[in-house]
Scaffold this active site. Sequence first.
Site, mmCIF file in Angstrom:
data_model
loop_
_atom_site.group_PDB
_atom_site.id
_atom_site.type_symbol
_atom_site.label_atom_id
_atom_site.label_comp_id
_atom_site.label_asym_id
_atom_site.label_seq_id
_atom_site.Cartn_x
_atom_site.Cartn_y
_atom_site.Cartn_z
ATOM 1 N N ASN A 206 -15.001 109.996 99.083
ATOM 2 C CA ASN A 206 -15.803 111.172 98.774
ATOM 3 C C ASN A 206 -14.925 112.234 98.111
ATOM 4 O OD1 ASN A 206 -14.649 111.242 101.345
ATOM 5 N ND2 ASN A 206 -16.111 112.729 102.145
ATOM 6 N N ILE A 207 -15.521 112.895 97.130
ATOM 7 C CA ILE A 207 -14.790 113.891 96.344
ATOM 8 C C ILE A 207 -15.613 115.186 96.381
ATOM 9 C CG2 ILE A 207 -13.803 114.423 94.074
ATOM 10 C CD1 ILE A 207 -14.003 111.303 93.537
ATOM 11 N N GLU A 208 -15.073 116.188 97.077
ATOM 12 C CA GLU A 208 -15.839 117.420 97.239
ATOM 13 C C GLU A 208 -15.489 118.433 96.163
ATOM 14 O OE1 GLU A 208 -15.184 118.490 101.359
ATOM 15 O OE2 GLU A 208 -16.490 116.849 102.025
ATOM 16 N N CYS A 217 -20.341 111.219 97.024
ATOM 17 C CA CYS A 217 -20.058 110.379 98.192
ATOM 18 C C CYS A 217 -19.181 109.189 97.798
ATOM 19 C CB CYS A 217 -21.348 109.829 98.781
ATOM 20 S SG CYS A 217 -22.404 111.068 99.520
ATOM 21 N N GLU A 219 -19.574 106.041 98.458
ATOM 22 C CA GLU A 219 -20.333 104.869 98.000
ATOM 23 C C GLU A 219 -20.671 104.968 96.518
ATOM 24 O OE1 GLU A 219 -20.796 106.839 100.540
ATOM 25 O OE2 GLU A 219 -21.955 105.930 102.152
ATOM 26 N N CYS A 249 -25.764 107.813 103.095
ATOM 27 C CA CYS A 249 -26.806 108.845 103.056
ATOM 28 C C CYS A 249 -27.974 108.354 102.189
ATOM 29 C CB CYS A 249 -26.239 110.151 102.507
ATOM 30 S SG CYS A 249 -25.958 110.112 100.728
ATOM 31 N N CYS A 252 -27.257 107.805 98.446
ATOM 32 C CA CYS A 252 -26.467 106.599 98.146
ATOM 33 C C CYS A 252 -27.301 105.338 98.334
ATOM 34 C CB CYS A 252 -25.214 106.546 99.010
ATOM 35 S SG CYS A 252 -23.985 107.751 98.479
#
Length: 296
Positions: A206-208, A217, A219, A249, A252
């Site tokens: 995940n890359i915020e 996310c 996935e 989620c 995804c």
Amino acid sequence: MRIVLTEGSQATPVPLSFFEEIAAAAACLEEVAEPVLLALTLTDDVGIRAINKQWRHLDASTDVLSFPAVVFSPQETAGLEQASFPADAWDSDEGAYFLGDIVISLPAAFSQAEEYGHGMARELAYLFVHGVMHLMGYDHQNPEDKKQMRDMEEKTLAKAAVAGNDDQALIKIAWEAREYAYTPYSRYKVGAALRSKNGQVYTGCNIENAAFGLTNCAERTALFKAISVGDTEFDAIAITADATAPWPCGACRQALSEFVPGIRVLISWNEGKENAESTLDQLLPHSFLGYKEDGQ
Ligand code: THU
């Protein structure tokens, strides 16, 4: 590392990126400091026999042949960072040093894949990585050299994330992918490993973002990596996280269902002490199909 399919080659049954990932992993582990390229020929038993006869005077078919164009000293083979590439190996069209040729018989790969029960992709990966090691100066004349070569082959396949059909290996790759999660806001790190039907694994984390809604996310990171290099058929995704079960989620689930409605979903959390499995069909019944009439 660049790979050029020769004019005489048959079409590759896996995307060229499958071979490129393996070659790149080898170049990275060997610390190759110069741009390099190799030529790949995929042929049949008759084709490889003719090449074997012409260049090695052996009138027999085999599974893989390699013809190194550069001879490295044993010290150089231990780490190509300091290797000196001869000027005549420079290919000015490609802007890289030519390491040599690898020839693989597709029917031999297919029958060996059947024999070992591990699928065509895994077999092609084994044959190809063996050829790459020869081009980098490894050999298997004596038991010690053979072991060194085998170790390097295994390390390269692990780095290239070729996981065959082993679910535990896929979960392990997802744990490693999680290390790269960028989560300064949630501190909830997620890793994903999406395995395509040809055995290649695409990792994701995940890359915020400071603008929270831009967060991607794990996935979907993995899925988009795969789609963007032309790999669209998948068999399983492994997802890892820490405190709670990382079922994908809703967003995804929908993104995955576009390509693989029935994919197996393997989750692992709490340092791998807890594990569960489901399928996307179960996780997202009645997914949105839009204009897709048959859901394919
Ligand atoms: N996250 C995922 O990576 N995958 C999911 O399926 C659910 C949530 C991430 C997004 C965000 O960085 C963090 O988990 C907390 O929501």
